[in-house]
Design an enzyme around this catalytic site. Structure first.
Site: not given
Length: 357
Positions: A42, A332, A335
């Site tokens: 991600s 978040d 990340h």
């Protein structure tokens, strides 16, 4: 104090932009890489997960809050991600598109794409647990991509692009944070040192396969200080949400093995330029000394309470969002923000610039 802090932040922004501009200028004195090709999780997924059946998605607000047109593209941040910033530094393009889910122009294809998928890892089980695209499947997509490039520019030019492109590989965090520490599957099979050996062996196998597909300039990114991620502070940091030392020590051990293995490959594979990129050290310094970098919060993310919200739980219907994400190290609970990424990429340019060009 507020005016002094504002002045410092302004100075820091100027310094970072100057560093990036300098890097771009330096690239003009040597051949610019024709493309950037990205694999991983991600951290460098610009939206491939939009096109697959998985819960690991972020193609909705408030993700993309500070991206172009406030668009939630599937990037796991408020704005640009490391692959975008690196492509810009190298003078290739401003954004690295996802290979899946959108119609890409010939120019977008020949200058590089990302195959990364949020939730994957070097351990095949990591992707299976969340239905992400495994690293092996990312390689299969790369083979398909090579045929598309060949159809556009011809076999000889396509081989030149493949051989001279910059390759970025960024994964491994989910192997430790999720597959090993959070779920019992691998702990029943491996103790921690054995699991680290297993994942590093998998990383080595991936890089060798990529090399044999024509890649030569390959940068492999370290695991971050996993125990200091907001989500891991919440899960394993106790009532005070401290950095979990066991998780960080695991990341350090993994990184040490990974670094040694990449150096070994660099020394044995002909014409290879394989680089281990340490992001653990600079990110830990930012987390532990946020004010030095102009941040005001490094223990919580900007989205919601900042303690657990990530992907589906970080959304505009159920969570509040901080007004200014640039004051936060994390977007978040997992990340970093675009601004934190910019500082990290500036560090990479300063330390490894001559190698990655």
């Amino acid at each position: 104090m507020d005016s002094m802090r504002a002045a410092f932040i302004t100075f820091l922004h100027v310094a970072i932009l100057s560093s990036l501009a300098c890097a771009k200028g330096n690239n003009r004195t040597s051949p610019r890489p024709p493309a950037i090709v990205v694999f991983g999780d991600s951290i460098v997924d610009p939206g491939n997960n939009n096109a697959i059946l998985t819960t690991v998605k972020c193609n909705f607000p408030p993700y993309g809050k500070d991206f172009v047109h406030q668009q939630a593209t599937g990037r796991f941040s408020n704005g640009k991600i490391p692959s975008d910033l690196m492509a810009s530094v190298l003078g290739i393009k401003e954004y690295v598109p996802a290979y899946l889910g959108t119609k890409l122009s010939a120019q977008e294809l020949i200058t590089g794409v990302s195959f990364a998928s949020g939730g994957c890892g070097f351990d095949p089980l990591t992707a299976d647990l969340v239905s992400a695209i495994s690293m092996e499947d990312q390689l299969n997509l790369f083979k398909e991509y090579k045929e598309k490039v060949k159809a556009i520019v011809g076999e000889e030019k396509a081989a030149e692009i493949t051989n001279n492109a910059v390759y970025l590989v960024a994964t491994g965090t989910d192997d430790l944070a999720n597959t090993y520490f959070t779920t019992p599957f691998r702990r029943l099979e491996f103790d921690l040192p054995s699991y680290i050996n297993f994942t590093v062996k998998s990383a080595s196998s991936f890089v060798q396969k990529l090399y044999h597909l024509g890649a030569r300039k390959i940068s492999v990114v370290s695991a971050p200080p996993i125990g200091c991620l907001p989500s891991q502070r919440t899960l394993a940091g106790g009532i005070e949400r401290i950095c979990n030392p066991t998780y960080n020590q695991a990341a350090v051990a993994f990184n040490s093995r990974l670094s040694n293995e990449m150096q070994k490959l660099n020394n044995t594979l002909p014409r290879a330029r394989i680089l281990y990129v340490d992001l653990y050290t600079p990110l830990l310094d930012i987390i532990l000394h946020p004010l030095k970098y102009g941040f005001v919060e490094s223990k919580r993310g900007c989205c919601g309470s900042g303690t657990f919200e990530v992907t589906l739980t970080c959304n505009s219907l159920t969570t509040l969002v901080c007004e200014d994400a640039s004051k936060y190290v994390f977007w978040d609970s997992y990340h970093p923000t675009e601004r934190a990424y910019r500082i990290l990429i500036s560090n990479v340019v300063q330390r490894y610039g001559a190698f990655i060009n």
